[in-house]
Every structure is written in structure tokens, then in C-alpha cells.
Design a protein around this motif. Structure first.
Motif, PDB file in Angstrom:
ATOM      1  N   ARG A  70       0.823  -1.217   0.000  1.00  0.00           N
ATOM      2  CA  ARG A  70       0.000   0.000   0.000  1.00  0.00           C
ATOM      3  C   ARG A  70       0.854   1.263   0.000  1.00  0.00           C
ATOM      4  N   ILE A  71       1.997   1.205   0.643  1.00  0.00           N
ATOM      5  CA  ILE A  71       2.885   2.368   0.690  1.00  0.00           C
ATOM      6  C   ILE A  71       3.709   2.473  -0.589  1.00  0.00           C
ATOM      7  N   ALA A  72       4.129   1.352  -1.140  1.00  0.00           N
ATOM      8  CA  ALA A  72       4.987   1.372  -2.328  1.00  0.00           C
ATOM      9  C   ALA A  72       4.240   1.777  -3.595  1.00  0.00           C
ATOM     10  N   GLN A  73       2.989   1.380  -3.731  1.00  0.00           N
ATOM     11  CA  GLN A  73       2.266   1.644  -4.981  1.00  0.00           C
ATOM     12  C   GLN A  73       2.194   3.129  -5.345  1.00  0.00           C
ATOM     13  N   PRO A  74       1.768   4.016  -4.440  1.00  0.00           N
ATOM     14  CA  PRO A  74       1.725   5.431  -4.838  1.00  0.00           C
ATOM     15  C   PRO A  74       3.116   6.030  -5.061  1.00  0.00           C
ATOM     16  N   ARG A  75       4.101   5.522  -4.359  1.00  0.00           N
ATOM     17  CA  ARG A  75       5.461   6.034  -4.566  1.00  0.00           C
ATOM     18  C   ARG A  75       6.002   5.599  -5.926  1.00  0.00           C
ATOM     19  N   LEU A  76       5.675   4.368  -6.314  1.00  0.00           N
ATOM     20  CA  LEU A  76       6.074   3.913  -7.644  1.00  0.00           C
ATOM     21  C   LEU A  76       5.419   4.772  -8.720  1.00  0.00           C
ATOM     22  N   ALA A  77       4.151   5.109  -8.526  1.00  0.00           N
ATOM     23  CA  ALA A  77       3.458   5.967  -9.490  1.00  0.00           C
ATOM     24  C   ALA A  77       4.152   7.330  -9.593  1.00  0.00           C
ATOM     25  N   ARG A  78       4.560   7.889  -8.464  1.00  0.00           N
ATOM     26  CA  ARG A  78       5.276   9.175  -8.494  1.00  0.00           C
ATOM     27  C   ARG A  78       6.630   9.037  -9.174  1.00  0.00           C
ATOM     28  N   LEU A  79       7.330   7.954  -8.853  1.00  0.00           N
ATOM     29  CA  LEU A  79       8.677   7.765  -9.398  1.00  0.00           C
ATOM     30  C   LEU A  79       8.667   7.487 -10.896  1.00  0.00           C
ATOM     31  N   THR A  80       7.622   6.877 -11.393  1.00  0.00           N
ATOM     32  CA  THR A  80       7.562   6.557 -12.818  1.00  0.00           C
ATOM     33  C   THR A  80       6.738   7.571 -13.602  1.00  0.00           C
ATOM     34  N   GLY A  81       6.161   8.544 -12.902  1.00  0.00           N
ATOM     35  CA  GLY A  81       5.370   9.574 -13.566  1.00  0.00           C
ATOM     36  C   GLY A  81       6.246  10.635 -14.213  1.00  0.00           C
ATOM     37  N   PRO A  82       5.603  11.552 -14.960  1.00  0.00           N
ATOM     38  CA  PRO A  82       6.354  12.574 -15.696  1.00  0.00           C
ATOM     39  C   PRO A  82       6.828  13.752 -14.848  1.00  0.00           C
ATOM     40  N   ALA A  83       6.273  13.931 -13.657  1.00  0.00           N
ATOM     41  CA  ALA A  83       6.613  15.102 -12.837  1.00  0.00           C
ATOM     42  C   ALA A  83       8.068  15.057 -12.378  1.00  0.00           C
ATOM     43  N   GLU A  84       8.679  16.237 -12.350  1.00  0.00           N
ATOM     44  CA  GLU A  84      10.048  16.366 -11.838  1.00  0.00           C
ATOM     45  C   GLU A  84       9.998  16.211 -10.319  1.00  0.00           C
ATOM     46  N   LEU A  85      10.937  15.474  -9.766  1.00  0.00           N
ATOM     47  CA  LEU A  85      11.005  15.279  -8.312  1.00  0.00           C
ATOM     48  C   LEU A  85      12.349  15.799  -7.824  1.00  0.00           C
ATOM     49  N   SER A  86      12.296  16.624  -6.803  1.00  0.00           N
ATOM     50  CA  SER A  86      13.525  17.222  -6.266  1.00  0.00           C
ATOM     51  C   SER A  86      14.339  16.165  -5.523  1.00  0.00           C
ATOM     52  N   PRO A  87      15.630  16.430  -5.314  1.00  0.00           N
ATOM     53  CA  PRO A  87      16.448  15.491  -4.534  1.00  0.00           C
ATOM     54  C   PRO A  87      15.888  15.234  -3.138  1.00  0.00           C
ATOM     55  N   SER A  88      15.301  16.242  -2.501  1.00  0.00           N
ATOM     56  CA  SER A  88      14.750  16.028  -1.158  1.00  0.00           C
ATOM     57  C   SER A  88      13.515  15.126  -1.213  1.00  0.00           C
ATOM     58  N   VAL A  89      12.707  15.240  -2.257  1.00  0.00           N
ATOM     59  CA  VAL A  89      11.554  14.348  -2.408  1.00  0.00           C
ATOM     60  C   VAL A  89      12.029  12.922  -2.662  1.00  0.00           C
ATOM     61  N   LEU A  90      13.039  12.770  -3.502  1.00  0.00           N
ATOM     62  CA  LEU A  90      13.581  11.435  -3.782  1.00  0.00           C
ATOM     63  C   LEU A  90      14.157  10.808  -2.523  1.00  0.00           C
ATOM     64  N   LEU A  91      14.863  11.604  -1.729  1.00  0.00           N
ATOM     65  CA  LEU A  91      15.415  11.086  -0.473  1.00  0.00           C
ATOM     66  C   LEU A  91      14.297  10.687   0.485  1.00  0.00           C
ATOM     67  N   THR A  92      13.253  11.496   0.554  1.00  0.00           N
ATOM     68  CA  THR A  92      12.107  11.177   1.416  1.00  0.00           C
ATOM     69  C   THR A  92      11.480   9.854   1.001  1.00  0.00           C
ATOM     70  N   ILE A  93      11.285   9.674  -0.291  1.00  0.00           N
ATOM     71  CA  ILE A  93      10.717   8.411  -0.792  1.00  0.00           C
ATOM     72  C   ILE A  93      11.641   7.242  -0.448  1.00  0.00           C
ATOM     73  N   ALA A  94      12.937   7.430  -0.621  1.00  0.00           N
ATOM     74  CA  ALA A  94      13.897   6.364  -0.303  1.00  0.00           C
ATOM     75  C   ALA A  94      13.829   5.985   1.170  1.00  0.00           C
ATOM     76  N   VAL A  95      13.743   6.973   2.048  1.00  0.00           N
ATOM     77  CA  VAL A  95      13.669   6.700   3.491  1.00  0.00           C
ATOM     78  C   VAL A  95      12.365   5.981   3.824  1.00  0.00           C
ATOM     79  N   GLU A  96      11.255   6.448   3.253  1.00  0.00           N
ATOM     80  CA  GLU A  96       9.964   5.798   3.505  1.00  0.00           C
ATOM     81  C   GLU A  96       9.978   4.342   3.057  1.00  0.00           C
ATOM     82  N   LEU A  97      10.497   4.102   1.870  1.00  0.00           N
ATOM     83  CA  LEU A  97      10.546   2.727   1.353  1.00  0.00           C
ATOM     84  C   LEU A  97      11.469   1.845   2.196  1.00  0.00           C
ATOM     85  N   ALA A  98      12.624   2.390   2.563  1.00  0.00           N
ATOM     86  CA  ALA A  98      13.574   1.616   3.377  1.00  0.00           C
ATOM     87  C   ALA A  98      12.966   1.271   4.733  1.00  0.00           C
TER      88      ALA A  98
END
Length: 165
Positions: A70-98
């Protein structure tokens, strides 16, 4: 391993090399006794999948994997979507997934598939995490992820490799 009684544990995987290495590291190898068997019964229960259900909290582990999905699915959608993601957003996603992967996998004895209920939610959850981690790597080329996350990259790569074989 699952405790059977007073210092006696059972594991469905070959773990002797890891147990021995830990015993050497702790200086307790001389007190270690190892036994392997293919014949295990608990009371009248001897069917392997039923033994696994009785020895490990499989429903609790499955619930953790459902949460991970449930947590990974929306993050995968963000990561594979067209929107630009800042380094801080990417780090946040990495921490959440880890954090969620750690929460899910810590109590999991990683039993062989034949001992698990079907479908096993851990298979899908680890596959989703592997996809997230690959998409994260594509996005940031490792810039936003500290060295600490290399372990998760290795875990998810192994999971993805196992899923394809």
C-alpha cells in the motif's frame, strides 16, 4: 528461526554457516550444537506448511507486506510519472521505502514458497519495492541516496532476480 524449546530453534533454510560465523564472532562456537533433519513433528502435526503456520506468525508477516504494498504503490506511481522530483523528495521516498521494507522483512523467516500460503503478499510487495528502487535509481543516479541505501538496492535486486527465475 522459530524457537521450539529452551535454546532449540528450527529454520526452513540452510543457516548453519551464518549461525557458526556469529558463534565464532561471539566466542561461543565451542558451545554450539547443530543438528539438521528432514523429519520434524510438533504434536501430531508433521505436514511442512502446517508446521510453518504454527511456528511463525505468518498472518502478521503477511499484514506487514500488505502495508508495504500500500505504501509502495503510490510512490512507484510518483517515481515513474512525468513530474520532476527534487532530490529532497527522492530522499524522502527512499527513506519511507527503506523503513517500510525493514518493518516488513525483519520478522520474515524467508520461508521457501512451498511453505507459504498462496498467494503470498511478500512476493508482490518485494517486487514493487524492487521496481520503486529501480525507478529511484533512474531518477537520481544515486545522488539523493546515502551509501546506507546500497543494502536495499542489493536486497531488491536479489528479489527481482529471484522473481524472474
Amino acid at each position: 528461526g522459530a524457537p521450539l524449546q529452551g535454546g532449540l530453534y528450527v529454520c526452513a533454510n540452510t543457516w548453519e554457516p551464518y549461525v557458526e560465523e556469529a558463534a565464532h564472532r561471539l566466542g561461543t562456537h565451542g558451545a554450539l550444537t547443530l543438528l539438521t533433519t528432514t523429519d520434524l513433528r510438533r504434536g501430531d502435526t508433521q505436514e511442512p506448511a502446517e508446521l510453518a503456520r504454527r511456528l511463525w506468525p505468518l498472518q502478521e508477516i503477511a499484514d506487514r507486506y500488505h502495508r508495504l504494498s500500500r505504501i509502495a504503490q503510490p510512490r512507484l506511481a510518483r517515481l515513474t510519472g512525468p513530474a520532476e522530483l527534487s532530490p529532497s523528495v527522492l530522499l524522502t521516498i527512499a527513506v519511507e521505502l527503506a523503513a517500510e521494507l525493514t518493518r516488513a522483512i525483519e520478522p520474515d523467516p524467508l520461508l521457501p514458497p512451498q511453505l507459504l500460503p498462496r498467494p503470498w503478499p511478500g512476493t508482490q510487495a518485494r517486487k514493487l519495492i524492487a521496481q520503486c528502487w529501480a525507478a529511484l535509481h533512474e531518477r537520481d543516479q544515486g545522488e539523493a541516496r546515502p551509501t546506507l541505501f546500497r543494502l536495499y538496492t542489493d536486497i531488491t535486486r536479489e528479489t527481482a532476480d529471484q522473481a524472474t527465475h
